[in-house]
Scaffold this active site. Sequence first.
Site, PDB file in Angstrom:
ATOM      1  N   ASP A   1       0.465  16.833   9.840  1.00 23.89           N
ATOM      2  CA  ASP A   1       0.409  17.690   8.647  1.00 23.89           C
ATOM      3  C   ASP A   1       0.896  19.098   8.919  1.00 23.89           C
TER       4      ASP A   1
ATOM      5  N   CYS B   1     -11.374   6.254 -10.383  1.00 27.86           N
ATOM      6  CA  CYS B   1     -11.077   7.694 -10.246  1.00 27.86           C
ATOM      7  C   CYS B   1     -11.696   8.460 -11.423  1.00 27.86           C
TER       8      CYS B   1
ATOM      9  N   CYS C   1     -11.830   0.366  -2.610  1.00 21.54           N
ATOM     10  CA  CYS C   1     -10.711  -0.508  -2.250  1.00 21.54           C
ATOM     11  C   CYS C   1     -11.220  -1.717  -1.461  1.00 21.54           C
TER      12      CYS C   1
ATOM     13  N   CYS D   1      -1.565  -4.962  -2.921  1.00 22.88           N
ATOM     14  CA  CYS D   1      -2.565  -4.593  -3.940  1.00 22.88           C
ATOM     15  C   CYS D   1      -2.749  -5.734  -4.957  1.00 22.88           C
TER      16      CYS D   1
ATOM     17  N   CYS E   1      -9.077   1.155  -7.835  1.00 25.40           N
ATOM     18  CA  CYS E   1      -9.025   2.609  -7.599  1.00 25.40           C
ATOM     19  C   CYS E   1      -8.701   3.358  -8.886  1.00 25.40           C
TER      20      CYS E   1
ATOM     21  N   CYS F   1      -5.114  -6.020  -8.369  1.00 24.97           N
ATOM     22  CA  CYS F   1      -6.273  -5.120  -8.288  1.00 24.97           C
ATOM     23  C   CYS F   1      -5.938  -3.756  -8.913  1.00 24.97           C
TER      24      CYS F   1
HETATM   25  C1  B12 Z   1      -0.159  17.061  -0.183  1.00 29.99           C
HETATM   26  C2  B12 Z   1      -1.151  16.093   0.396  1.00 29.99           C
HETATM   27  C3  B12 Z   1      -2.277  15.801  -0.367  1.00 29.99           C
HETATM   28  C4  B12 Z   1      -2.394  16.177  -1.839  1.00 29.99           C
HETATM   29  C5  B12 Z   1      -1.513  15.181  -2.659  1.00 29.99           C
HETATM   30  C6  B12 Z   1      -1.769  13.712  -2.264  1.00 29.99           C
HETATM   31  C7  B12 Z   1      -0.678  12.720  -2.662  1.00 29.99           C
HETATM   32  N1  B12 Z   1      -1.097  11.482  -2.870  1.00 29.99           N
HETATM   33  O1  B12 Z   1       0.497  13.065  -2.743  1.00 29.99           O
HETATM   34  C8  B12 Z   1      -3.931  16.072  -2.073  1.00 29.99           C
HETATM   35  C9  B12 Z   1      -4.543  17.435  -1.813  1.00 29.99           C
HETATM   36  C10 B12 Z   1      -4.341  15.598  -3.460  1.00 29.99           C
HETATM   37  C11 B12 Z   1      -4.318  15.130  -0.949  1.00 29.99           C
HETATM   38  C12 B12 Z   1      -5.480  14.384  -0.968  1.00 29.99           C
HETATM   39  C13 B12 Z   1      -5.851  13.516   0.043  1.00 29.99           C
HETATM   40  N2  B12 Z   1      -5.260  13.368   1.252  1.00 29.99           N
HETATM   41 CO1  B12 Z   1      -3.570  14.185   1.694  1.00 29.99          CO
HETATM   42  N3  B12 Z   1      -1.855  14.804   2.249  1.00 29.99           N
HETATM   43  C14 B12 Z   1      -0.959  15.512   1.663  1.00 29.99           C
HETATM   44  C15 B12 Z   1       0.283  15.649   2.574  1.00 29.99           C
HETATM   45  C16 B12 Z   1       0.209  17.006   3.297  1.00 29.99           C
HETATM   46  C17 B12 Z   1       1.640  15.506   1.868  1.00 29.99           C
HETATM   47  C18 B12 Z   1       1.712  14.291   0.906  1.00 29.99           C
HETATM   48  C19 B12 Z   1       2.940  14.343   0.018  1.00 29.99           C
HETATM   49  O2  B12 Z   1       4.017  14.725   0.458  1.00 29.99           O
HETATM   50  N4  B12 Z   1       2.797  13.953  -1.248  1.00 29.99           N
HETATM   51  C20 B12 Z   1       3.887  13.877  -2.162  1.00 29.99           C
HETATM   52  C21 B12 Z   1       4.128  12.396  -2.484  1.00 29.99           C
HETATM   53  C22 B12 Z   1       5.303  12.295  -3.461  1.00 29.99           C
HETATM   54  O3  B12 Z   1       4.481  11.792  -1.256  1.00 29.99           O
HETATM   55  P1  B12 Z   1       3.665  10.567  -0.625  1.00 29.99           P
HETATM   56  O4  B12 Z   1       2.258  10.599  -1.048  1.00 29.99           O
HETATM   57  O5  B12 Z   1       3.937  10.541   0.829  1.00 29.99           O
HETATM   58  O6  B12 Z   1       4.339   9.393  -1.457  1.00 29.99           O
HETATM   59  C23 B12 Z   1       5.464   8.644  -1.114  1.00 29.99           C
HETATM   60  C24 B12 Z   1       5.483   7.388  -1.970  1.00 29.99           C
HETATM   61  O7  B12 Z   1       5.326   7.752  -3.315  1.00 29.99           O
HETATM   62  C25 B12 Z   1       6.839   6.889  -1.625  1.00 29.99           C
HETATM   63  N5  B12 Z   1       7.584   6.086  -2.557  1.00 29.99           N
HETATM   64  C26 B12 Z   1       8.555   6.540  -3.306  1.00 29.99           C
HETATM   65  N6  B12 Z   1       9.126   5.536  -3.987  1.00 29.99           N
HETATM   66  C27 B12 Z   1       8.517   4.424  -3.638  1.00 29.99           C
HETATM   67  C28 B12 Z   1       8.725   3.135  -4.052  1.00 29.99           C
HETATM   68  C29 B12 Z   1       7.914   2.157  -3.559  1.00 29.99           C
HETATM   69  C30 B12 Z   1       8.135   0.753  -3.999  1.00 29.99           C
HETATM   70  C31 B12 Z   1       6.878   2.504  -2.661  1.00 29.99           C
HETATM   71  C32 B12 Z   1       5.945   1.482  -2.154  1.00 29.99           C
HETATM   72  C33 B12 Z   1       6.669   3.822  -2.238  1.00 29.99           C
HETATM   73  C34 B12 Z   1       7.514   4.767  -2.739  1.00 29.99           C
HETATM   74  O8  B12 Z   1       7.641   8.053  -1.498  1.00 29.99           O
HETATM   75  C35 B12 Z   1       6.838   9.205  -1.459  1.00 29.99           C
HETATM   76  C36 B12 Z   1       7.495  10.108  -0.457  1.00 29.99           C
HETATM   77  O9  B12 Z   1       7.804   9.395   0.736  1.00 29.99           O
HETATM   78  C37 B12 Z   1       0.047  14.445   3.569  1.00 29.99           C
HETATM   79  C38 B12 Z   1       0.574  14.660   4.979  1.00 29.99           C
HETATM   80  C39 B12 Z   1       2.082  14.492   5.025  1.00 29.99           C
HETATM   81  N7  B12 Z   1       2.719  15.406   5.676  1.00 29.99           N
HETATM   82  O10 B12 Z   1       2.616  13.527   4.480  1.00 29.99           O
HETATM   83  C40 B12 Z   1      -1.485  14.288   3.557  1.00 29.99           C
HETATM   84  C41 B12 Z   1      -2.039  12.865   3.644  1.00 29.99           C
HETATM   85  C42 B12 Z   1      -1.251  12.007   2.696  1.00 29.99           C
HETATM   86  N8  B12 Z   1      -3.393  13.010   3.145  1.00 29.99           N
HETATM   87  C43 B12 Z   1      -4.257  12.248   3.715  1.00 29.99           C
HETATM   88  C44 B12 Z   1      -5.620  12.138   3.339  1.00 29.99           C
HETATM   89  C45 B12 Z   1      -6.578  11.479   4.323  1.00 29.99           C
HETATM   90  C46 B12 Z   1      -6.053  12.627   2.090  1.00 29.99           C
HETATM   91  C47 B12 Z   1      -7.425  12.385   1.405  1.00 29.99           C
HETATM   92  C48 B12 Z   1      -8.018  11.018   1.648  1.00 29.99           C
HETATM   93  C49 B12 Z   1      -8.425  13.491   1.858  1.00 29.99           C
HETATM   94  C50 B12 Z   1      -9.750  13.436   1.112  1.00 29.99           C
HETATM   95  N9  B12 Z   1     -10.650  12.542   1.450  1.00 29.99           N
HETATM   96  O11 B12 Z   1     -10.004  14.242   0.235  1.00 29.99           O
HETATM   97  C51 B12 Z   1      -7.049  12.614  -0.090  1.00 29.99           C
HETATM   98  C52 B12 Z   1      -6.614  11.304  -0.766  1.00 29.99           C
HETATM   99  C53 B12 Z   1      -6.213  11.464  -2.207  1.00 29.99           C
HETATM  100  C54 B12 Z   1      -5.158  10.436  -2.609  1.00 29.99           C
HETATM  101  N10 B12 Z   1      -5.551   9.371  -3.298  1.00 29.99           N
HETATM  102  O12 B12 Z   1      -3.981  10.626  -2.248  1.00 29.99           O
HETATM  103  C55 B12 Z   1      -3.624  11.412   4.819  1.00 29.99           C
HETATM  104  C56 B12 Z   1      -3.441   9.972   4.312  1.00 29.99           C
HETATM  105  C57 B12 Z   1      -3.617   8.890   5.371  1.00 29.99           C
HETATM  106  C58 B12 Z   1      -3.379   7.515   4.753  1.00 29.99           C
HETATM  107  N11 B12 Z   1      -4.036   6.521   5.331  1.00 29.99           N
HETATM  108  O13 B12 Z   1      -2.630   7.355   3.817  1.00 29.99           O
HETATM  109  C59 B12 Z   1      -2.260  12.196   5.052  1.00 29.99           C
HETATM  110  C60 B12 Z   1      -1.074  11.332   5.447  1.00 29.99           C
HETATM  111  C61 B12 Z   1      -2.547  13.256   6.137  1.00 29.99           C
HETATM  112  C62 B12 Z   1      -2.547  12.667   7.537  1.00 29.99           C
HETATM  113  N12 B12 Z   1      -1.804  13.277   8.439  1.00 29.99           N
HETATM  114  O14 B12 Z   1      -3.177  11.681   7.812  1.00 29.99           O
HETATM  115  N13 B12 Z   1      -3.387  15.109   0.040  1.00 29.99           N
HETATM  116  S1  SF4 Z   2      -8.273  -0.454  -4.834  1.00 32.77           S
HETATM  117 FE1  SF4 Z   2      -6.975  -0.791  -3.023  1.00 32.77          FE
HETATM  118  S2  SF4 Z   2      -6.098  -2.852  -3.314  1.00 32.77           S
HETATM  119 FE2  SF4 Z   2      -6.945  -2.202  -5.292  1.00 32.77          FE
HETATM  120  S3  SF4 Z   2      -5.148  -1.291  -6.347  1.00 32.77           S
HETATM  121 FE3  SF4 Z   2      -6.255   0.376  -5.346  1.00 32.77          FE
HETATM  122  S4  SF4 Z   2      -5.234   0.615  -3.372  1.00 32.77           S
HETATM  123 FE4  SF4 Z   2      -4.625  -1.396  -4.168  1.00 32.77          FE
HETATM  124  S1  SF4 Z   3     -10.033  12.330  -7.621  1.00 29.59           S
HETATM  125 FE1  SF4 Z   3     -10.868  11.084  -5.957  1.00 29.59          FE
HETATM  126  S2  SF4 Z   3     -10.633   9.002  -6.749  1.00 29.59           S
HETATM  127 FE2  SF4 Z   3      -9.247  10.278  -7.944  1.00 29.59          FE
HETATM  128  S3  SF4 Z   3      -7.267  10.213  -6.861  1.00 29.59           S
HETATM  129 FE3  SF4 Z   3      -8.367  12.018  -6.109  1.00 29.59          FE
HETATM  130  S4  SF4 Z   3      -9.360  11.252  -4.256  1.00 29.59           S
HETATM  131 FE4  SF4 Z   3      -8.831   9.438  -5.459  1.00 29.59          FE
END
Ligand code: B12
Ligand code: SF4
Ligand code: SF4
Length: 409
Positions: free
Chosen positions: A150, A215, A270, A205, A211, A208
């Site tokens: 990160d 939310c 999940c 998924c 999630c 399902c």
């Molecule tokens: C900004 C950020 C956040 C933001 C936005 C989250 C989001 N979902 O985008 C906020 C603050 C909300 C957040 C929350 C959390 N985060 Co965060 N976050 C980040 C960060 C720094 C960047 C993510 C990002 O660029 N988002 C922008 C979106 C567009 O990108 P993306 O999520 O990677 O999505 C990709 C897909 O959409 C994909 N995609 C595009 N087209 C297609 C098509 C298909 C078919 C598919 C399958 C995919 C796909 O492309 C996108 C870009 O590659 C990363 C670390 C990193 N450097 O990546 C950690 C990271 C994602 N976070 C992490 C965690 C743990 C969390 C939380 C669980 C923390 C918590 N408990 O509160 C929550 C989970 C919330 C959630 N449901 O996402 C972990 C996730 C680990 C994992 N197992 O996935 C990361 C990877 C940090 C780490 N180093 O481990 N986070």
């Molecule tokens: S709860 Fe888990 S398995 Fe079900 S839709 Fe969400 S990410 Fe996929």
């Molecule tokens: S509010 Fe909670 S349940 Fe909803 S997307 Fe963010 S981390 Fe997931």
Amino acid sequence: MEGASLPGTARGGAVVNHASLVDRLRARALGSGAALFGVTDLVESSHGSRLHQWLTDGMHGEMSYLARDEAVERRVRVDRTLPGARSAVLIGVDYATELRPDAEVDPSRPVIARYARGRDYHDVLPGILEGLAAVIRADHPEARHRPYVDTGPILEREWARDAGLGWFGRNTMLIHPQRGSWFVLGILLTDVVIEPTGSFDEDRCGRCRACLDACPTGALLGRNAEGAPVLDARLCISYLTIEAKGAIPLDLRSKLGNRVFGCDICQEVCPWNERFAKEASLPAFAPRADLDGVGLVELALRILEMSEKGYQREFADSPLSRPRRRGMLRNLCVGIGNWLAGLDGKAPTDALDFLGQALTDAQPLVRAHAAWALGQARSEVADTLLEHRLREETDPGVRVEIEGALAWT
Ligand code: B12
Ligand code: SF4
Ligand code: SF4
């Protein structure tokens, strides 16, 4: 992915035993506490357009560090970060010490996201990645590396998917079929070519939607036309309690419940976590003793008495340092307000005492949220505190909150 060894290959004229390098890297990663390991080629991101769209839609909210031109370009083109980068080694490290859902937790106690209950993973994972760099350096002394946890503009989940660590769930998390999603990611970029371990191309998924249904704020918008899961960060409790600097929008406050730092709801429900998640093995993720069983008011009072410097000292090795003292007090006020809202006007004295003190804090953000929480108490004592404060309050934003809190009478 935890997986098979690969045959040695010849590249650029030099014969390098990649199979043994991958095996040694895997052994080192797993031996250092990682649960998941994989290697991918570094090509241009195939999802760059998705990132652009997300940013254009403003779904990143105040996280401007994600939207800077240079950062976007580097996210899509890894060679802008490490010129000549050819491979990435990915690790996934389990962090959860409590696998059951938090839903039954007493509403007078704070819920802190699992990843933040122990030491900050940003401080724990780099050591593992440095160990992997040393393994590569043993074969390639001239190799250049860049570890990230990160700490830079890297699409960690996309590379992790390409390295076989899992698929993008509808909750946007990367999920591994034998591990669920309670793991954090670390990535080591290198200019050495290492044989890839294979990507994870399925979406498991199925039908399902647990999630999306669970939310509380509607932040998860489902998959878009290309199949990418979409999250509006501006609605996500994780964003609101950790990244957002200002007031928590009024209409969302009640939805936070007692989640005062981060949110795990979309992972708790999940089925892959219910069935396959494993407890963290690294002692670094053991919960801090001072947060164990603590009440909302007890924690809030403790933090109220700290200066910002004192708060940073206290939480120096914890993710809780990120929202700073004022952000954490804001979150705790919302948690206390939500607890009091369920008590039919019978607010405990210590909660009212704390909110009365918070109403005079030097930070307007804290005063504003304390006022809101007192409004949730629906009691004469709370109203008296609010009325007294209104006579002295000069900050226009806080005055609006106090007037709003008194409006129920
Ligand atoms: C900004 C950020 C956040 C933001 C936005 C989250 C989001 N979902 O985008 C906020 C603050 C909300 C957040 C929350 C959390 N985060 Co965060 N976050 C980040 C960060 C720094 C960047 C993510 C990002 O660029 N988002 C922008 C979106 C567009 O990108 P993306 O999520 O990677 O999505 C990709 C897909 O959409 C994909 N995609 C595009 N087209 C297609 C098509 C298909 C078919 C598919 C399958 C995919 C796909 O492309 C996108 C870009 O590659 C990363 C670390 C990193 N450097 O990546 C950690 C990271 C994602 N976070 C992490 C965690 C743990 C969390 C939380 C669980 C923390 C918590 N408990 O509160 C929550 C989970 C919330 C959630 N449901 O996402 C972990 C996730 C680990 C994992 N197992 O996935 C990361 C990877 C940090 C780490 N180093 O481990 N986070
Ligand atoms: S709860 Fe888990 S398995 Fe079900 S839709 Fe969400 S990410 Fe996929
Ligand atoms: S509010 Fe909670 S349940 Fe909803 S997307 Fe963010 S981390 Fe997931």
